[in-house]
Write a protein that holds these residues in place. Structure first.
Motif, PDB file in Angstrom:
ATOM      1  N   LEU A  64      -0.272   6.164   0.591  1.00 36.82           N
ATOM      2  CA  LEU A  64      -0.457   6.047  -0.828  1.00 36.82           C
ATOM      3  C   LEU A  64       0.155   4.729  -1.486  1.00 36.82           C
ATOM      4  O   LEU A  64      -0.502   4.170  -2.455  1.00 36.82           O
ATOM      5  N   ALA A  65       1.322   4.432  -0.803  1.00 36.96           N
ATOM      6  CA  ALA A  65       1.953   3.266  -1.218  1.00 36.96           C
ATOM      7  C   ALA A  65       0.977   1.793  -1.069  1.00 36.96           C
ATOM      8  O   ALA A  65       1.030   1.029  -1.982  1.00 36.96           O
ATOM      9  N   ALA A  66       0.275   2.047   0.216  1.00 35.50           N
ATOM     10  CA  ALA A  66      -0.690   0.782   0.246  1.00 35.50           C
ATOM     11  C   ALA A  66      -1.686   0.927  -0.747  1.00 35.50           C
ATOM     12  O   ALA A  66      -2.100  -0.394  -1.246  1.00 35.50           O
ATOM     13  N   LYS A  67      -2.028   1.618  -1.346  1.00 39.21           N
ATOM     14  CA  LYS A  67      -3.198   1.976  -2.278  1.00 39.21           C
ATOM     15  C   LYS A  67      -2.745   1.436  -3.691  1.00 39.21           C
ATOM     16  O   LYS A  67      -3.515   0.928  -4.741  1.00 39.21           O
ATOM     17  N   LEU A  68      -1.452   2.285  -4.262  1.00 39.83           N
ATOM     18  CA  LEU A  68      -1.010   2.021  -5.357  1.00 39.83           C
ATOM     19  C   LEU A  68      -0.373   0.808  -5.633  1.00 39.83           C
ATOM     20  O   LEU A  68      -0.460   0.183  -6.789  1.00 39.83           O
ATOM     21  N   ALA A  69       0.373   0.138  -4.895  1.00 37.80           N
ATOM     22  CA  ALA A  69       1.069  -1.106  -4.976  1.00 37.80           C
ATOM     23  C   ALA A  69       0.329  -2.130  -5.768  1.00 37.80           C
ATOM     24  O   ALA A  69       0.997  -2.624  -6.762  1.00 37.80           O
ATOM     25  N   PRO A  70      -0.629  -2.759  -5.171  1.00 38.98           N
ATOM     26  CA  PRO A  70      -1.384  -3.837  -6.222  1.00 38.98           C
ATOM     27  C   PRO A  70      -1.832  -3.473  -7.586  1.00 38.98           C
ATOM     28  O   PRO A  70      -1.525  -4.299  -8.324  1.00 38.98           O
ATOM     29  N   HIS A  71      -2.071  -2.278  -7.705  1.00 40.49           N
ATOM     30  CA  HIS A  71      -2.551  -2.041  -9.051  1.00 40.49           C
ATOM     31  C   HIS A  71      -1.323  -1.751  -9.873  1.00 40.49           C
ATOM     32  O   HIS A  71      -1.376  -2.406 -11.143  1.00 40.49           O
ATOM     33  N   LEU A  72      -0.289  -1.247  -9.596  1.00 42.75           N
ATOM     34  CA  LEU A  72       0.956  -0.886 -10.204  1.00 42.75           C
ATOM     35  C   LEU A  72       1.772  -2.060 -10.708  1.00 42.75           C
ATOM     36  O   LEU A  72       2.280  -2.546 -11.650  1.00 42.75           O
ATOM     37  N   ASP A  73       1.794  -3.167  -9.580  1.00 43.24           N
ATOM     38  CA  ASP A  73       2.337  -4.454  -9.643  1.00 43.24           C
ATOM     39  C   ASP A  73       1.507  -5.265 -10.660  1.00 43.24           C
ATOM     40  O   ASP A  73       2.068  -6.071 -11.501  1.00 43.24           O
ATOM     41  N   ALA A  74       0.262  -5.254 -10.691  1.00 45.81           N
ATOM     42  CA  ALA A  74      -0.733  -5.884 -11.523  1.00 45.81           C
ATOM     43  C   ALA A  74      -0.406  -5.645 -12.793  1.00 45.81           C
ATOM     44  O   ALA A  74      -0.416  -6.326 -14.024  1.00 45.81           O
ATOM     45  N   ARG A 275       9.487  -5.173   3.069  1.00 46.07           N
ATOM     46  CA  ARG A 275       9.209  -3.720   3.172  1.00 46.07           C
ATOM     47  C   ARG A 275       7.562  -3.451   2.619  1.00 46.07           C
ATOM     48  O   ARG A 275       7.187  -4.132   1.840  1.00 46.07           O
ATOM     49  N   ALA A 276       7.197  -2.424   3.168  1.00 43.85           N
ATOM     50  CA  ALA A 276       5.801  -2.066   3.222  1.00 43.85           C
ATOM     51  C   ALA A 276       5.576  -1.821   1.673  1.00 43.85           C
ATOM     52  O   ALA A 276       6.382  -1.095   1.069  1.00 43.85           O
ATOM     53  N   GLY A 277       4.459  -2.414   1.236  1.00 43.97           N
ATOM     54  CA  GLY A 277       4.226  -2.115  -0.247  1.00 43.97           C
ATOM     55  C   GLY A 277       4.711  -3.081  -1.192  1.00 43.97           C
ATOM     56  O   GLY A 277       4.221  -3.264  -2.330  1.00 43.97           O
ATOM     57  N   GLU A 278       5.608  -4.179  -0.624  1.00 43.24           N
ATOM     58  CA  GLU A 278       6.270  -5.175  -1.679  1.00 43.24           C
ATOM     59  C   GLU A 278       5.507  -6.504  -1.718  1.00 43.24           C
ATOM     60  O   GLU A 278       5.825  -7.064  -2.562  1.00 43.24           O
ATOM     61  N   PRO A 279       4.643  -6.877  -0.916  1.00 50.63           N
ATOM     62  CA  PRO A 279       4.133  -8.233  -0.942  1.00 50.63           C
ATOM     63  C   PRO A 279       3.334  -8.232  -2.114  1.00 50.63           C
ATOM     64  O   PRO A 279       2.981  -9.449  -2.635  1.00 50.63           O
ATOM     65  N   SER A 280       3.052  -7.082  -2.680  1.00 50.82           N
ATOM     66  CA  SER A 280       1.936  -7.217  -4.019  1.00 50.82           C
ATOM     67  C   SER A 280       2.872  -7.497  -5.250  1.00 50.82           C
ATOM     68  O   SER A 280       2.190  -7.582  -6.315  1.00 50.82           O
ATOM     69  N   ARG A 281       4.194  -7.137  -5.335  1.00 55.93           N
ATOM     70  CA  ARG A 281       5.088  -7.631  -6.577  1.00 55.93           C
ATOM     71  C   ARG A 281       4.967  -9.141  -6.695  1.00 55.93           C
ATOM     72  O   ARG A 281       4.951  -9.826  -5.853  1.00 55.93           O
ATOM     73  N   PRO A 282       4.861  -9.254  -7.893  1.00 54.43           N
ATOM     74  CA  PRO A 282       4.404 -10.745  -8.322  1.00 54.43           C
ATOM     75  C   PRO A 282       5.243 -11.663  -7.740  1.00 54.43           C
ATOM     76  O   PRO A 282       4.890 -12.916  -7.333  1.00 54.43           O
ATOM     77  N   HIS A 283       6.661 -11.508  -8.001  1.00 52.27           N
ATOM     78  CA  HIS A 283       7.317 -12.567  -7.555  1.00 52.27           C
ATOM     79  C   HIS A 283       7.821 -12.890  -6.273  1.00 52.27           C
ATOM     80  O   HIS A 283       7.796 -13.745  -5.768  1.00 52.27           O
ATOM     81  N   LEU A 284       7.457 -11.758  -5.528  1.00 52.28           N
ATOM     82  CA  LEU A 284       7.605 -11.678  -3.901  1.00 52.28           C
ATOM     83  C   LEU A 284       6.307 -12.124  -3.400  1.00 52.28           C
ATOM     84  O   LEU A 284       6.193 -12.970  -2.484  1.00 52.28           O
ATOM     85  N   ALA A 285       5.198 -11.896  -4.082  1.00 50.49           N
ATOM     86  CA  ALA A 285       3.623 -12.511  -3.640  1.00 50.49           C
ATOM     87  C   ALA A 285       3.871 -13.926  -3.898  1.00 50.49           C
ATOM     88  O   ALA A 285       3.273 -14.656  -2.812  1.00 50.49           O
ATOM     89  N   HIS A 286       4.382 -14.648  -4.985  1.00 48.10           N
ATOM     90  CA  HIS A 286       4.256 -16.015  -5.207  1.00 48.10           C
ATOM     91  C   HIS A 286       5.238 -16.459  -3.833  1.00 48.10           C
ATOM     92  O   HIS A 286       4.775 -17.740  -3.426  1.00 48.10           O
TER      93      HIS A 286
END
Length: 298
Positions: A64-74, A275-286
């Motif tokens: 669920l986290a893998a599916k949700l994270a990119p969308h919620l972070d966006a 941590r799993a799911g966090e690479p999509s958070r904008p500041h961590l993704a940068h």
């Protein structure tokens, strides 16, 4: 489905703890617990297993986290940038890694992000210990020379580096390559070895890969910083196994030399872990993208 429940779920999944998630969300811990229970009831599946310290996600939660994270972070980035007018880099990131890797490679690669507003707080130490701290929520991102194996972490290989056996020029005279090639590790038995720990991790890896043996024990000199190990090598105190990137300048100026050139040199791989799911958070993704881009030149 209430987006608040999903946001709370993602915070718990990333933090590994209801308490830490509550602090991040500025909620009370009972509120976080109630929201997770409500979400579990709605989807009819258990999301977290309660432990004595924190929680661990079920496979359902990981999916669920893998599916949700990119969308919620966006959505979070759109809200911050377009509605509130804030920069997605306006965050504090707790970065960790071995001192020589952070100092020589990582921080120079992130200088531009710091100028743009990213705040960094850096912890230095052995990769294995820091990965445990990442899993426990003490760090946001870890650069490690140890492959991450902890549950709940995701990692990307950054670069390979070669281990080299080095010494001051005088040791090359006393230990000609031909002698080491002929006699193997026994040619080094009476030579002082310098290491960054009593376990002599780098020397053990090199001796095992090149000679199928163990290095002389104990080390003659132990100092818990590879930069200090290199300084001792250059001063002539003994020999050491070091990553090539660390001693490249010393090899170029002749203050240190390689003592042996195996047919297949031992390699180490650098990883960046979150941590799993966090690479999509904008500041961590940068930050993650910047490290991967610069690693191509390492």
């Amino acid at each position: 489905m209430d987006l608040t429940l999903l946001r709370t779920f993602l915070a718990v999944h990333r933090a590994g703890s209801f308490t830490r998630a509550a602090q991040f969300l500025d909620m009370s811990q009972p509120t976080v617990t109630a929201q997770i229970r409500s979400l579990e009831k709605q989807i009819g599946r258990q999301l977290f297993q309660r432990l004595s310290r924190g929680v661990t996600p079920t496979t359902v939660a990981d999916e669920l986290a893998a599916k949700l994270a990119p969308h919620l972070d966006a959505l979070e980035e759109i809200t911050a940038r377009d509605l509130l007018g804030t920069d997605p880099l306006d965050h504090t990131v707790h970065l960790a890694g071995p001192a020589e890797i952070i100092g020589q490679r990582v921080l120079p690669a992130l200088a531009d992000l710091v100028r743009r507003g990213l705040r960094l707080r850096v912890t230095l130490g052995p990769g294995g210990e820091l990965l445990a701290g990442l899993a426990a929520g003490r760090h946001d991102i870890v650069v490690s020379d140890v492959r991450p194996r902890e549950r709940g972490l995701t990692s990307t290989a950054l670069a390979d580096d070669e281990y080299v056996l080095v010494g001051a020029p005088r040791w090359a005279v006393l230990l000609p390559r031909e002698r080491i090639a002929e006699h193997g590790p026994s040619a080094l038995d009476d030579v002082p070895v310098i290491g960054d720990s009593e376990e002599q991790v780098l020397a053990r890896r090199y001796w095992a890969a090149v000679f199928d043996a163990k290095p002389p024990a104990p080390a003659a000199l132990v100092v818990p910083d590879l930069r200090a190990v290199l300084a001792c090598v250059r001063a002539g105190a003994g020999i050491a196994v070091l990553p090539r990137h660390l001693c490249a300048e010393a090899l170029a100026d002749g203050s240190a030399v390689t003592l042996f050139d195996p047919e297949v040199p031992p390699l180490t791989t650098l990883f960046v872990a979150l941590r799993a799911g966090e690479p999509s958070r904008p500041h961590l993704a940068h930050l993650h993208a910047r490290l991967v881009a610069h690693a191509a030149e390492w």
